[in-house]
Design a protein around this motif. Structure first.
Motif, PDB file in Angstrom:
ATOM      1  N   PRO A   8       0.826  -1.211   0.000  1.00 45.72           N
ATOM      2  CA  PRO A   8       0.000   0.000   0.000  1.00 45.72           C
ATOM      3  C   PRO A   8       0.855   1.255   0.000  1.00 45.72           C
ATOM      4  CG  PRO A   8       0.038  -0.987   2.176  1.00 45.72           C
ATOM      5  CD  PRO A   8       0.730  -1.959   1.263  1.00 45.72           C
ATOM      6  N   TYR A  19      -4.575   9.046   2.546  1.00 41.64           N
ATOM      7  CA  TYR A  19      -5.279   7.950   1.887  1.00 41.64           C
ATOM      8  C   TYR A  19      -4.325   6.762   1.786  1.00 41.64           C
ATOM      9  CZ  TYR A  19      -8.077  11.919   0.245  1.00 41.64           C
ATOM     10  OH  TYR A  19      -8.841  13.071   0.166  1.00 41.64           O
ATOM     11  N   ARG A  20      -4.819   5.590   2.116  1.00 38.83           N
ATOM     12  CA  ARG A  20      -4.036   4.363   1.977  1.00 38.83           C
ATOM     13  C   ARG A  20      -4.513   3.668   0.694  1.00 38.83           C
ATOM     14  NH1 ARG A  20      -1.615   0.589   6.134  1.00 38.83           N
ATOM     15  NH2 ARG A  20      -1.579  -1.490   5.187  1.00 38.83           N
ATOM     16  N   GLU A  23      -4.818  -1.478  -1.810  1.00 37.64           N
ATOM     17  CA  GLU A  23      -5.337  -2.730  -1.266  1.00 37.64           C
ATOM     18  C   GLU A  23      -6.787  -2.895  -1.714  1.00 37.64           C
ATOM     19  OE1 GLU A  23      -3.175  -2.992   3.041  1.00 37.64           O
ATOM     20  OE2 GLU A  23      -4.298  -1.179   2.529  1.00 37.64           O
ATOM     21  N   LEU A  28      -8.647  -8.132   0.972  1.00 40.47           N
ATOM     22  CA  LEU A  28      -8.685  -7.948   2.428  1.00 40.47           C
ATOM     23  C   LEU A  28      -9.775  -8.771   3.094  1.00 40.47           C
ATOM     24  CD1 LEU A  28      -8.219  -4.061   2.520  1.00 40.47           C
ATOM     25  CD2 LEU A  28      -6.531  -5.763   3.225  1.00 40.47           C
ATOM     26  N   ARG A  33     -16.436  -4.520  -1.428  1.00 43.41           N
ATOM     27  CA  ARG A  33     -16.820  -3.716  -0.260  1.00 43.41           C
ATOM     28  C   ARG A  33     -18.333  -3.587  -0.135  1.00 43.41           C
ATOM     29  NH1 ARG A  33     -15.790   2.655  -1.521  1.00 43.41           N
ATOM     30  NH2 ARG A  33     -16.268   2.682  -3.746  1.00 43.41           N
ATOM     31  N   TRP A 154     -15.469   1.751   4.807  1.00 43.05           N
ATOM     32  CA  TRP A 154     -15.321   1.110   3.505  1.00 43.05           C
ATOM     33  C   TRP A 154     -15.790   2.009   2.363  1.00 43.05           C
ATOM     34  CZ3 TRP A 154     -12.356  -2.819   2.484  1.00 43.05           C
ATOM     35  CH2 TRP A 154     -12.082  -3.773   3.468  1.00 43.05           C
ATOM     36  N   PRO A 211     -11.475  -2.076   7.456  1.00 48.57           N
ATOM     37  CA  PRO A 211     -10.320  -1.904   6.573  1.00 48.57           C
ATOM     38  C   PRO A 211      -9.163  -1.290   7.356  1.00 48.57           C
ATOM     39  CG  PRO A 211     -11.816  -0.079   6.273  1.00 48.57           C
ATOM     40  CD  PRO A 211     -12.465  -1.005   7.279  1.00 48.57           C
ATOM     41  N   PRO A 212      -7.969  -1.281   6.801  1.00 47.94           N
ATOM     42  CA  PRO A 212      -6.875  -0.555   7.451  1.00 47.94           C
ATOM     43  C   PRO A 212      -7.224   0.930   7.574  1.00 47.94           C
ATOM     44  CG  PRO A 212      -6.050  -1.970   5.688  1.00 47.94           C
ATOM     45  CD  PRO A 212      -7.538  -1.953   5.558  1.00 47.94           C
ATOM     46  N   TRP A 215      -7.909   3.655   4.649  1.00 48.99           N
ATOM     47  CA  TRP A 215      -8.077   2.894   3.411  1.00 48.99           C
ATOM     48  C   TRP A 215      -8.897   3.680   2.399  1.00 48.99           C
ATOM     49  CZ3 TRP A 215     -12.324   1.068   0.710  1.00 48.99           C
ATOM     50  CH2 TRP A 215     -12.049   0.137  -0.303  1.00 48.99           C
ATOM     51  N   TRP A 216      -8.510   3.535   1.107  1.00 52.00           N
ATOM     52  CA  TRP A 216      -9.206   4.222   0.028  1.00 52.00           C
ATOM     53  C   TRP A 216      -9.309   3.272  -1.162  1.00 52.00           C
ATOM     54  CZ3 TRP A 216     -11.856   8.671  -0.165  1.00 52.00           C
ATOM     55  CH2 TRP A 216     -12.204   9.193  -1.415  1.00 52.00           C
TER      56      TRP A 216
END
Length: 449
Positions: A8, A19-20, A23, A28, A33, A154, A211-212, A215-216
């Motif tokens: 990531p 923003y990550r 992934e 995941l 999602r 998400w 999510p982490p 997460w994006w």
């Protein structure tokens, strides 16, 4: 062949927001999602009879068990207070990862089922207070907090509509039980809804996973999304936070206390309709069928209208749409007083539901846009605790007032208060910005990280 997930990347936009990227939700969780959205919605549907069916059940509970109407409605008032106050510790537990969404939802679902069974089987008022109001309220609060937090994480690109859709399940899911309560014994209906609650939270709740952080979705360019109004419809009317505010700092700005007060009043008016529209309809001579239809329409539109209001707040501005839905809520309460026929009463109840649900999702996103994301869960939990006061006033205190003055003066006063609350939305100002029309603030850095 197994393919390694790409590492990531940490990306920032022109506002400094993180923003990550990189992934995929399928990697995941094993699913897209969208599964998280529908699982959260299903869990909210499963527990909704606890709150939205109570007004229909109240008349029978009062008659069967010898409780006064006011005492019966105080059960719902305490339930709402417990449900709202649990949001604060639940948000903390979720944030620090002391419990997974599945653990919170399954625990909450089991407690919710206990609450439903208590309503159906216990004759002792004190036992119902513990079983339904406290345990059931705690369970509903755990499910509510976990579902909206997980689904919003998400869908960071569609937060308001997502929160509106998921919280809407908390109202829509009660529609079948509202009508069943007019046809079958309360014990049977509550047994069936308790069984459904347990089964749904075990299946759908088991799918929920966080999510982490930051997460994006990889398919959306975060840096373009931050500035492109075609990709992000909320840009022209909803500026991001100037900086991140912790709860104490947010309170000192004056914006969070005002938002809390507006939510407390709005929740009280919404809960007044949920708790009393059936009793009011019967008292007005419209009959049980019309009263149940009014309650069913109120719950259905309350739930279905939230996503629509969220989308409209993206297009036209959160405060503008918030003022509009609160104005609708106020005039709908006045309409319930003026309604001279059964169909008019049902229509007014429908509009009361529209106005009485949409403000939750809009205000949840206002917290993000006023105070930033670093303390988002805590700030939202502080705001949502206002529903506890709304429940005690809009249901508990209202029940005592109705016993003294009747329905009409109370609903008329509530409607006028709703109109005043809608007008007060203009006093909400984003901290750190001048009191000017909201414009795109490109290049404004986010400080205080």
């Amino acid at each position: 062949m197994n393919h390694a997930m790409p590492a990531p990347q940490d990306v920032r936009d022109v506002y400094g927001r993180r923003y990550r990227i990189g992934e995929d939700a399928r990697e995941l969780t094993g699913h897209s999602r969208g599964w998280q959205l529908w699982a959260a919605w299903a869990c909210m549907v499963a527990i909704s009879p606890l709150q939205y069916s109570f007004g229909t059940a109240a008349l029978g509970l009062s008659a069967d068990r010898g409780w006064s109407t006011a005492a019966t409605l105080w059960l719902l008032a305490v339930f709402v207070a417990a449900q709202a106050l649990v949001a604060v510790p639940a948000a903390w537990v979720h944030r620090v990862r002391r419990a997974t969404p599945t653990q919170l939802v399954v625990t909450g679902g089991v407690l919710s089922a206990i609450g439903l069974l208590a309503l159906g089987h216990l004759d002792s008022y004190a036992a119902v207070v513990v079983g339904y109001s406290l345990l059931g309220g705690t369970g509903a609060g755990l499910v509510y907090a976990a579902c909206i937090t997980t689904s919003a994480r998400w869908f960071p690109d569609r937060r308001t509509a997502t929160i509106g859709f998921v919280t809407g399940g908390f109202a829509v899911g009660a529609v079948p039980s509202i009508f069943l309560l007019t046809q079958l014994s309360h014990t049977l209906v509550f047994d069936l809804t308790a069984l459904a609650a347990v089964l749904v939270v075990l299946v759908a709740g088991g799918l929920l996973k966080d999510p982490p952080r930051y997460w994006w979705p990889a398919e959306i360019d975060a840096q373009v999304w931050a500035i492109d109004r075609k990709l992000n419809r909320s840009i022209p009317h909803n500026a991001p936070a100037v900086r991140h505010y912790r709860p104490g700092e947010a309170m000192r700005t004056g914006a969070l206390p005002l938002m809390w007060l507006l939510l407390a009043i709005s929740a009280a008016l919404s809960l007044l309709g949920i708790g009393f529209v059936v009793g009011y309809g019967v008292d007005s001579g419209f009959g049980t069928a019309v009263a149940a239809a009014a309650a069913g329409m109120l719950a259905a539109v309350n739930g279905l209208g939230r996503s629509v209001a969220g989308d409209l707040s993206d297009r036209f501005g959160r405060r503008r749409v918030l003022a509009a839905v609160l104005m609708i809520e106020g005039f709908a309460h006045i309409g319930l007083v003026a309604a001279g026929t059964g169909w008019a009463f049902v229509v007014c109840a429908m509009f009361a539901g529209l106005g009485g649900g949409a403000f939750y999702a809009i205000m949840a996103n206002l917290v993000l846009e006023f105070f930033g994301e670093n303390s988002l869960l805590q700030n939202q939990a502080v705001l949502y605790s206002a529903k506890a006061v709304g429940g005690l006033v809009g249901i508990g205190a209202a029940a005592s007032l109705i016993a003294a003055v009747g329905y009409r003066p109370l609903f008329l006063g509530a409607g006028l208060l709703g109109v005043l609350t809608a007008l007060s939305v203009r006093l909400l100002k984003q901290p750190g910005r001048p009191a000017l029309p909201v414009r795109p603030q490109l290049g404004t850095p986010v400080a205080g990280e």
